[in-house]
Design an enzyme around this catalytic site. Structure first.
Site, PDB file in Angstrom:
ATOM      1  N   CYS A 181      41.250  49.327  39.352  1.00 21.72           N
ATOM      2  CA  CYS A 181      41.123  49.621  37.924  1.00 21.72           C
ATOM      3  C   CYS A 181      39.682  49.840  37.495  1.00 21.72           C
ATOM      4  O   CYS A 181      39.441  50.432  36.444  1.00 21.72           O
ATOM      5  CB  CYS A 181      41.770  48.515  37.090  1.00 21.72           C
ATOM      6  SG  CYS A 181      41.190  46.866  37.481  1.00 21.72           S
TER       7      CYS A 181
ATOM      8  N   GLU B 210      45.308  41.880  32.150  1.00 21.27           N
ATOM      9  CA  GLU B 210      44.307  42.672  32.863  1.00 21.27           C
ATOM     10  C   GLU B 210      44.955  44.023  33.144  1.00 21.27           C
ATOM     11  O   GLU B 210      45.780  44.151  34.052  1.00 21.27           O
ATOM     12  CB  GLU B 210      43.891  41.978  34.166  1.00 21.27           C
ATOM     13  CG  GLU B 210      43.225  40.634  33.971  1.00 21.27           C
ATOM     14  CD  GLU B 210      41.905  40.722  33.229  1.00 21.27           C
ATOM     15  OE1 GLU B 210      41.310  41.822  33.192  1.00 21.27           O
ATOM     16  OE2 GLU B 210      41.468  39.706  32.677  1.00 21.27           O
TER      17      GLU B 210
END
Length: 497
Positions: free
Chosen positions: A301, A267
């Site tokens: 993010c 990720e």
């Protein structure tokens, strides 16, 4: 671990909550060093946390390998009960967890409250998924050679998991690695970010206590702190089954190369885009940019970074956006009203400021923010930043959004896709066909219509494409990643081939 008082608000919530040292094997082991954990907002010392080394990493690996089969055979009710007990333990301490997260991350309290909520959901959902870990039958007689055969598959644990989390959501990111691993029957070694080990240490302690109470080995969940050398020792050991990493693209790519052929779930970074169509609700879109661009002080993010507006509504949208940005509360993250505070460290602040200065020198316009007050970057809006600069191309991880306009939606979707990242993107529109075009066209792991790209339910499959990573999180989907199918083919002994 030596813990210090939080300034002006009494004793830090980690005092006496877990033993000193690192949880390795079924015990807590003395660490070779300690390191200061400081409150990013004012530099106050929060705690002196244990720091591991490669020797402790190898020790944890040896223990994890030794208990792998035992953990893999733990009854479903034992794994489920441990996760449920941990959920209850965190819930009963939620205020202290929220306060601790503010202190070690510097994130506003409102965001830390959301982090604890999501952690609780992740633990609960992982416990529920234990009951859904099963296989199915296969019609082997689709070929004549399979007549009379019984076929079915089951899921088996992939083995030892190494879970490495980032600093921005340390409790939640750790839960997304630890809870699915245990649910799948995999021992896990967690490694928190060096800046933010405390909440993860506490979570691991509570889970190990739940395992002990259920008669399961505490070594099913271990934790080692330390720098890149500790991470390398953990991820390159050929005895592990999988690595689950959340962090920067550069580090993730290196882990994938060095860990091969071990399975790696990544990720990684992003620079999430939000598209504003000509038929969008401009008030809702402007609210979304503010809500989605500055939460966690921009250190997420999937926070809004690139805003792509159709020319026809550019002027009106920018006016509404700048009006709202001026109302964002900035300051001490312990204040419930604060929405933007200090970044994780001074180096991050200096990097963001350098990127802003570079963009302005290249012709971008600052229409909001751009200054640093008391160590905090004000919520910032840039217009027409050069597309070749980091402020547009890379992940800024700060309270900055960059706005550009385009002639039409086709160009907007092309611009979204003109990125090495692909995690989440949003489109604001009132047209159903535009929404479905976005779902079809945008090269990302998640398309969000009329909501911020930062929307993430912890039960959904979450992950990206391109440089944003590989694999999916969310308890159900992580458990699938951390298990392997085992096929059974049986011919009853009373039959002849």
């Amino acid at each position: 671990m030596t813990t210090h008082a939080e300034p002006d608000t009494g004793e830090s919530p980690v005092v006496g909550q877990f033993p000193e040292g690192l949880p390795i094997g079924d015990h807590w082991v003395a660490a070779p060093a300690v390191e200061d954990v400081r409150f990013p907002y004012d530099g106050t010392l929060v705690a002196r946390a244990p720091v591991g080394d490669t020797a402790l990493a190898r020790r944890a690996l040896d223990v994890a390998v030794a208990v792998r089969e035992r953990v893999g055979r733990l009854p479903s009710h034992t794994r489920r009960a441990a996760l449920l007990a941990t959920h209850e333990a965190v819930a009963s301490r939620r205020a202290d967890f929220e306060r601790l997260l503010v202190l070690e991350t510097g994130k506003p309290l409102v965001d830390c409250r959301v982090e604890v909520d999501r952690t609780l959901l992740t633990l609960l959902t992982a416990a529920e998924e234990v009951a859904r870990l099963h296989g199915e039958t296969v019609p082997l007689d689709l070929l004549p050679s399979g007549e009379g055969l019984l076929g079915f598959w089951t899921r088996k644990p992939i083995g030892v998991v190494v879970g490495i989390a980032g600093f921005n959501y340390p409790l939640l990111l750790a839960a997304h690695k630890i809870a699915p691993s245990l649910a799948a029957g995999c021992p896990i070694i967690a490694k928190p970010a060096p800046q933010t080990p405390l909440a993860t240490l506490w979570l691991v302690h509570l889970l190990r206590e739940a395992l002990r109470a259920g008669g399961a080995p505490q070594a099913a969940v271990q934790l080692v702190t330390g720098g890149p050398e500790v991470g390398a020792a953990l991820t390159t050991d050929r005895r592990i089954g999988a690595v689950s990493f959340t962090g920067s693209a550069a580090v993730g790519h290196r882990i994938a190369r060095d860990a091969a052929p071990t399975k790696v779930l990544l990720e990684l970074g992003s620079n999430a885009a939000l598209v504003v169509a000509a038929d969008a609700d401009l008030d809702a879109a402007a609210d979304a940019v503010v809500r989605g661009g500055y939460y966690a002080s921009g250190q997420a993010c999937i926070s809004v970074q690139r805003v792509i507006v159709v020319d026809a509504v550019r002027k009106e949208f920018v006016a509404r956006l700048t009006e709202r940005v001026a109302q964002v509360a900035v300051g001490d993250p312990r204040d419930p009203a604060t929405r933007v505070s200090a970044l994780i460290d001074k180096r991050s602040t200096e990097r963001v400021c350098a990127w802003l200065e570079e963009a302005v020198e290249a012709g971008a316009s600052l229409v909001a923010g751009g200054r640093v007050a008391d160590g905090v970057i004000e919520p910032t809006v840039l217009l027409d930043a050069d597309r070749a600069l980091p402020v547009w191309e890379e992940e800024i991880f700060g309270p900055v959004v960059a706005v550009r306009s385009v002639p039409d939606l086709e160009t907007a979707f092309d611009l979204v896709n003109d990125s090495r990242y692909g995690l989440h993107a949003s489109v604001y529109t009132s047209a159903l066909d535009t929404a479905f075009t976005a779902l079809d066209r945008l090269e990302v792991g998640g398309v969000v219509v009329n909501e911020v790209p930062g929307f993430r339910s912890d039960v959904m499959p979450y992950g990206g494409v391109k440089d944003s990573g590989a694999g999916r999180e969310g308890p159900r989907f992580a458990i699938e990643e951390l298990t392997v199918t085992r096929m059974a083919v049986i011919r009853p002994t009373t039959q002849k081939p």
